[in-house]
Design a protein around this motif. Structure first.
Motif, PDB file in Angstrom:
ATOM      1  N   VAL A  36     -52.232 -42.333  36.281  1.00 50.04           N
ATOM      2  CA  VAL A  36     -51.419 -41.232  35.620  1.00 50.04           C
ATOM      3  C   VAL A  36     -51.655 -40.918  34.213  1.00 50.04           C
ATOM      4  O   VAL A  36     -51.982 -42.084  33.567  1.00 50.04           O
ATOM      5  CB  VAL A  36     -50.007 -41.516  36.061  1.00 50.04           C
ATOM      6  N   GLU A  37     -51.927 -39.751  33.839  1.00 49.99           N
ATOM      7  CA  GLU A  37     -52.072 -39.421  32.331  1.00 49.99           C
ATOM      8  C   GLU A  37     -51.338 -38.061  31.818  1.00 49.99           C
ATOM      9  O   GLU A  37     -51.523 -36.878  32.699  1.00 49.99           O
ATOM     10  CB  GLU A  37     -53.562 -39.243  32.303  1.00 49.99           C
ATOM     11  N   PHE A  38     -50.503 -38.441  31.032  1.00 52.09           N
ATOM     12  CA  PHE A  38     -50.239 -37.249  30.208  1.00 52.09           C
ATOM     13  C   PHE A  38     -51.129 -36.597  29.551  1.00 52.09           C
ATOM     14  O   PHE A  38     -52.109 -37.345  29.102  1.00 52.09           O
ATOM     15  CB  PHE A  38     -48.984 -37.756  29.153  1.00 52.09           C
ATOM     16  N   ASN A  39     -50.877 -35.295  29.292  1.00 53.45           N
ATOM     17  CA  ASN A  39     -52.070 -34.719  28.310  1.00 53.45           C
ATOM     18  C   ASN A  39     -51.865 -35.208  26.864  1.00 53.45           C
ATOM     19  O   ASN A  39     -50.650 -34.661  26.494  1.00 53.45           O
ATOM     20  CB  ASN A  39     -51.906 -33.105  28.444  1.00 53.45           C
ATOM     21  N   ARG A 272     -51.949 -49.909  26.267  1.00 58.41           N
ATOM     22  CA  ARG A 272     -51.914 -48.650  25.440  1.00 58.41           C
ATOM     23  C   ARG A 272     -50.872 -48.485  24.365  1.00 58.41           C
ATOM     24  O   ARG A 272     -49.955 -48.616  24.600  1.00 58.41           O
ATOM     25  CB  ARG A 272     -51.299 -47.623  26.709  1.00 58.41           C
ATOM     26  N   TRP A 273     -51.248 -47.949  23.395  1.00 59.75           N
ATOM     27  CA  TRP A 273     -50.716 -47.853  21.971  1.00 59.75           C
ATOM     28  C   TRP A 273     -49.821 -46.679  22.597  1.00 59.75           C
ATOM     29  O   TRP A 273     -50.100 -45.540  23.158  1.00 59.75           O
ATOM     30  CB  TRP A 273     -51.541 -47.235  21.060  1.00 59.75           C
ATOM     31  N   GLY A 315     -51.873 -47.511  36.570  1.00 61.84           N
ATOM     32  CA  GLY A 315     -51.923 -46.648  35.649  1.00 61.84           C
ATOM     33  C   GLY A 315     -50.880 -46.848  34.530  1.00 61.84           C
ATOM     34  O   GLY A 315     -49.729 -47.384  34.862  1.00 61.84           O
ATOM     35  N   LEU A 316     -51.077 -46.249  33.142  1.00 57.08           N
ATOM     36  CA  LEU A 316     -50.015 -46.399  32.123  1.00 57.08           C
ATOM     37  C   LEU A 316     -50.434 -45.485  31.239  1.00 57.08           C
ATOM     38  O   LEU A 316     -51.362 -45.094  30.814  1.00 57.08           O
ATOM     39  CB  LEU A 316     -50.338 -47.834  31.845  1.00 57.08           C
ATOM     40  N   SER A 317     -49.370 -44.372  30.783  1.00 60.16           N
ATOM     41  CA  SER A 317     -49.685 -43.507  29.949  1.00 60.16           C
ATOM     42  C   SER A 317     -48.330 -43.274  29.176  1.00 60.16           C
ATOM     43  O   SER A 317     -47.319 -43.170  29.485  1.00 60.16           O
ATOM     44  CB  SER A 317     -50.027 -42.249  30.767  1.00 60.16           C
ATOM     45  N   TRP A 318     -48.642 -42.816  27.695  1.00 63.74           N
ATOM     46  CA  TRP A 318     -47.419 -42.519  26.965  1.00 63.74           C
ATOM     47  C   TRP A 318     -47.507 -41.024  26.568  1.00 63.74           C
ATOM     48  O   TRP A 318     -48.509 -40.526  26.745  1.00 63.74           O
ATOM     49  CB  TRP A 318     -47.655 -43.107  25.360  1.00 63.74           C
ATOM     50  N   HIS A 319     -46.264 -40.663  26.628  1.00 64.15           N
ATOM     51  CA  HIS A 319     -45.840 -39.117  26.536  1.00 64.15           C
ATOM     52  C   HIS A 319     -46.303 -38.871  24.975  1.00 64.15           C
ATOM     53  O   HIS A 319     -46.258 -39.522  24.169  1.00 64.15           O
ATOM     54  CB  HIS A 319     -44.382 -39.117  26.538  1.00 64.15           C
ATOM     55  N   ARG A 320     -46.685 -37.520  24.774  1.00 65.06           N
ATOM     56  CA  ARG A 320     -47.317 -37.027  23.394  1.00 65.06           C
ATOM     57  C   ARG A 320     -46.402 -37.305  22.374  1.00 65.06           C
ATOM     58  O   ARG A 320     -46.786 -37.458  21.098  1.00 65.06           O
ATOM     59  CB  ARG A 320     -47.950 -35.611  23.723  1.00 65.06           C
ATOM     60  N   THR A 321     -45.221 -36.800  22.511  1.00 68.77           N
ATOM     61  CA  THR A 321     -44.380 -36.692  21.493  1.00 68.77           C
ATOM     62  C   THR A 321     -42.885 -37.547  21.769  1.00 68.77           C
ATOM     63  O   THR A 321     -42.139 -37.565  20.807  1.00 68.77           O
ATOM     64  CB  THR A 321     -43.851 -35.369  21.344  1.00 68.77           C
TER      65      THR A 321
END
Length: 340
Positions: A36-39, A272-273, A315-321
């Motif tokens: 999974v990946e946030f843009n 992931r930072w 998977g691992l993803s941080w939200h942009r904001t």
């Protein structure tokens, strides 16, 4: 596809005796989620683009959270487009050329797959849906990323002991031979001639793409290094997981880790930072047992500030904001929220 809302439990940092909690939000998915990946780029729309990959398909959707929109209860999720992939999706990278506010809109991303190929997808969310295959790796691809400024090149690393740079026509423009499998690759957010490559043997190298040579290296002194990430809020910081530990470097001070801590009993998997706070990062333990552990850490706190348990998480993803993380699971996307 329906969104399920579970109340988020607010947890002050000082309550470290129980940092464990369930996902704040859950979205049911039509496929097993491998990645999974946030843009990470601004796409000109109020919603946040998110991509996830399964056994046969890539799904592109938008999600809005109550943390950012007052009239949203929990999470609002909508699938924009499903792309047939035909083979298991292992990695997804967004292009900075993706725009939802252009006419027509542009959706551009690439995937790595179990067949050792990279696929570059372009869509206008209407009639134009095309992909190009980039071939050259001879083993499993562990990481891929677009050049963040122009989006005209893709970097990939593989178990075949190479890092390769490709243009959008699928031609290799550079090729670095590694000493062990390449596990992660990151592009500098401003100086796009600088690339970070992390190897399984514990070495992280920075390459100058103009001179096509290594300019700096870091050592974890631990194996296997499974994942590393360049902190985009402060590019002097690099983080990784190797063995059971997370490790943090300050590249201005030493080539050895400044800080490290054991976090995952059965080997750490991903690092992931956060995109918004240089002291906030997340790690996952290895999937394979019934549950894999997910943790959020803050450099000012000795214990993880949040611990989540995920059935077969990947998977691992941080939200942009937002201080919000997404993880894939069995036919589910799971989201955890923390404080800054």
């Amino acid at each position: 596809m329906k969104a399920v809302f579970a109340a988020a439990q607010v947890l002050p940092y000082k309550m470290k005796q129980d940092a464990t909690r369930n996902a704040a939000y859950t979205v049911d998915c039509e496929d097993y989620v491998h990645v999974v990946e946030f843009n990470p780029f601004e796409s000109g729309d109020s919603g946040n683009l998110i991509a996830y990959g399964g056994n046969n398909f890539v799904f592109i959707g938008t999600c809005t959270f109550q943390e950012e929109e007052a009239d949203v209860e929990g999470i609002q999720y909508k699938t924009l487009r499903t792309f047939h992939h035909g083979v298991r999706v292992d990695g997804i990278a967004w292009s900075p050329e993706t725009r939802l506010d252009s006419l027509p809109p542009v959706i551009k991303f690439c995937t790595s797959a179990a067949d050792m190929k990279i696929r570059l997808f372009t869509s206008d969310l209407q009639d134009k849906n095309e992909y190009k295959v980039l071939e050259g790796h001879s083993d499993f691809i562990n990481g891929l990323v677009f050049d963040p400024r122009e989006g005209q090149e893709i970097a990939s690393v593989s178990d075949d002991h190479t890092c390769r740079i490709w243009n959008l026509e699928g031609i290799q423009t550079a090729h670095f031979v590694l000493h062990s499998p390449g596990m992660s690759v990151c592009w500098h957010p401003e100086e796009t001639f600088k690339l970070m490559v992390a190897e399984k043997n514990g070495t992280i190298r920075f390459y100058d793409l103009l001179a096509q040579q290594a300019i700096l290296s870091l050592e974890s002194e631990q194996m296997p290094l499974m994942s590393a990430h360049w902190c985009l809020k402060n590019t002097f910081k690099v983080g990784a997981v190797a063995g059971n530990d997370w490790l943090i470097w300050d590249i201005t001070r030493s080539s050895y880790p400044q800080d490290k801590r054991p976090v995952h009993m059965d080997r750490a998997c991903l690092f992931r930072w956060s995109t918004i706070n240089e002291n906030l990062f997340a790690t996952t333990g290895y999937p394979g047992k019934m549950t894999s552990q997910f943790q959020i850490h803050h450099l000012g706190h000795p214990q993880p500030i949040l611990i989540g348990s995920v059935a077969v998480g990947s998977g691992l993803s941080w939200h942009r904001t937002l201080p919000l993380c997404a993880i894939g699971s069995d036919h589910k996307l799971l989201f955890w929220v923390t404080e800054m």
